[in-house]
Write an enzyme that holds these catalytic residues in place. Structure first.
Site: not given
Ligand code: IMP
Ligand code: MG
Length: 174
Positions: A97-98, A101, A150, A163
């Protein structure tokens, strides 16, 4: 778009950390095979760099999911846009995963994948924002913990841009 991006984690730092993670994974999976799954699109840069450093036998597959949310946070309801090509039953699956959050997306993804009976299922993320976590997810390998800002680059986008930046940066003017 004309936003100012400041470097949070340099290309060299990311590279060094990815090698360390791969070393750890190589030790943990010694004698096994890894089925590496990338969560598109954000995870793809990290997946490729990590995969190049993994020395145990490895196969790859890709999945794209979209989370419903209010724009700034996800709801935990995830729609599969592109499913895996191969079954994962009996495989040692590692998700690349990237960023984690809220954890909602991964929580849901893990739920879906566990129903397909992999031998094991672990998570490797380049970035983690622990302060934002609301869902219960166990992350097995973390590159860096980042503050609640962010971030873009190394696969992460802002409105689909940035990206391709080779470092992790912070958007100064959102
Ligand atoms: P979650 O479901 O809230 O954990 O969201 C995860 C997804 O939100 C990640 O896989 C990213 O695609 C996106 N995301 C969350 N934080 C960031 C950020 O700071 N920059 C860019 N994308 C983010
Ligand atoms: Mg992602």
């Amino acid at each position: 778009m004309n936003n100012k991006i400041s470097v949070l984690i340099s290309e060299e730092e990311v590279d060094r950390r990815v090698r360390e993670l791969a070393d750890e994974i190589n030790r943990d999976y010694a004698g096994k095979r890894i089925h590496l799954i990338c969560a598109l699109k954000g995870g793809v840069f990290f997946m490729c760099e990590l995969a190049k450093r993994i020395t145990v036998p490895l196969t790859m597959d890709f999945m794209a999911v979209s989370s419903y949310g209010n724009g700034t946070s996800t709801s935990g309801v995830v729609r599969i846009i592109k499913d895996l090509d191969e079954p994962i039953e009996g495989k040692d699956v590692l998700i690349a995963e990237d960023i984690v959050d809220s954890g909602n997306t991964l929580h849901y993804l893990v739920d879906i994948l566990n129903k397909r009976h992999p031998a094991s299922l672990k998570i490797c993320t380049l970035l983690d924002k622990p302060d934002r976590r609301t869902a219960d997810v166990k992350v097995d390998y973390t590159g860096f913990c980042v503050p609640d800002k962010f971030v873009v680059g190394y696969g992460l986008d802002y409105a689909q841009e940035y990206r391709n930046l080779p470092f992790v940066g912070v958007v100064e003017e959102l």
